[in-house]
Design a protein around this motif. Structure first.
Motif, PDB file in Angstrom:
ATOM      1  N   UNK A  66       0.763  -1.209   0.090  1.00 31.70           N
ATOM      2  CA  UNK A  66       0.099   0.052   0.007  1.00 31.70           C
ATOM      3  C   UNK A  66       0.885   1.184   0.037  1.00 31.70           C
ATOM      4  N   UNK A  67       2.060   1.146   0.757  1.00 31.11           N
ATOM      5  CA  UNK A  67       2.706   2.483   0.885  1.00 31.11           C
ATOM      6  C   UNK A  67       3.471   2.696  -0.685  1.00 31.11           C
ATOM      7  N   UNK A  68       3.975   1.748  -1.134  1.00 32.29           N
ATOM      8  CA  UNK A  68       4.558   1.640  -2.225  1.00 32.29           C
ATOM      9  C   UNK A  68       3.556   2.336  -3.304  1.00 32.29           C
ATOM     10  N   UNK A 122      10.745   4.275  -2.521  1.00 32.98           N
ATOM     11  CA  UNK A 122      11.060   4.971  -3.896  1.00 32.98           C
ATOM     12  C   UNK A 122      11.864   3.972  -4.822  1.00 32.98           C
ATOM     13  N   UNK A 123      13.031   3.455  -3.926  1.00 25.84           N
ATOM     14  CA  UNK A 123      13.868   2.233  -4.615  1.00 25.84           C
ATOM     15  C   UNK A 123      12.953   1.068  -5.219  1.00 25.84           C
ATOM     16  N   UNK A 124      12.234   0.450  -4.258  1.00 32.33           N
ATOM     17  CA  UNK A 124      11.298  -0.674  -4.514  1.00 32.33           C
ATOM     18  C   UNK A 124      10.494  -0.149  -5.620  1.00 32.33           C
ATOM     19  N   UNK A 125       9.642   0.967  -5.573  1.00 34.96           N
ATOM     20  CA  UNK A 125       8.978   1.242  -6.777  1.00 34.96           C
ATOM     21  C   UNK A 125       9.613   1.228  -8.031  1.00 34.96           C
ATOM     22  N   UNK A 126      10.917   2.036  -8.209  1.00 33.43           N
ATOM     23  CA  UNK A 126      11.731   2.020  -9.536  1.00 33.43           C
ATOM     24  C   UNK A 126      12.010   0.640 -10.004  1.00 33.43           C
ATOM     25  N   UNK A 170      10.279  -2.184  -9.232  1.00 29.17           N
ATOM     26  CA  UNK A 170       8.975  -2.899  -9.623  1.00 29.17           C
ATOM     27  C   UNK A 170       8.734  -2.204 -10.941  1.00 29.17           C
ATOM     28  N   UNK A 171       8.768  -0.874 -11.168  1.00 26.51           N
ATOM     29  CA  UNK A 171       8.314  -0.538 -12.555  1.00 26.51           C
ATOM     30  C   UNK A 171       9.401  -1.087 -13.818  1.00 26.51           C
ATOM     31  N   UNK A 215       6.107  -6.399 -16.843  1.00 27.55           N
ATOM     32  CA  UNK A 215       5.846  -6.417 -17.975  1.00 27.55           C
ATOM     33  C   UNK A 215       5.155  -5.404 -18.611  1.00 27.55           C
ATOM     34  N   UNK A 216       5.541  -4.924 -19.987  1.00 27.15           N
ATOM     35  CA  UNK A 216       4.989  -4.039 -20.947  1.00 27.15           C
ATOM     36  C   UNK A 216       3.749  -4.319 -21.060  1.00 27.15           C
ATOM     37  N   UNK A 217       2.813  -3.275 -20.950  1.00 28.54           N
ATOM     38  CA  UNK A 217       1.213  -3.556 -21.458  1.00 28.54           C
ATOM     39  C   UNK A 217       1.439  -3.919 -22.984  1.00 28.54           C
TER      40      UNK A 217
END
Length: 91
Positions: free
Chosen positions: A54-56, A76-80, A82-83, A87-89
């Motif tokens: 949730x926080x991410x 922020x590091x985890x978000x980057x 993960x992004x 997989x690309x849409x």
């Protein structure tokens, strides 16, 4: 639509951040000792994973506070990561 998908964590009420006798400043403190105490407190609760997801997913809502034992920079590091790994849409 905001783009946020993670539901708010289901707390049991036993989490230190949810108990009435906890020190709420630990999670938002600029004091490194308080923040370290919050990080340690978060490690032992089963809702930690839900809390982190949730926080991410809601960086504006959580701000600089400790969530699931993670600092803003760690989230922020985890978000980057993960992004980058997502997989690309398909078009």
């Amino acid at each position: 639509m905001s783009g946020c998908l993670a539901p708010f964590p289901r707390f049991t009420g036993a989490e230190l951040c949810q108990t009435p006798d906890s020190e709420p400043d630990w999670w938002t403190s600029d004091n490194s000792n308080g923040r370290a105490a919050a990080q340690l407190a978060c490690r032992r609760y089963p809702s930690r994973e839900e809390c982190l997801v949730w926080a991410i997913d809601h960086p504006t809502d959580v701000g600089d506070a400790i969530w699931a034992g993670a600092t803003r920079s760690r989230r922020s590091q985890l978000r980057r990561e993960f992004t980058t790994a997502a997989p690309k849409e398909l078009k």
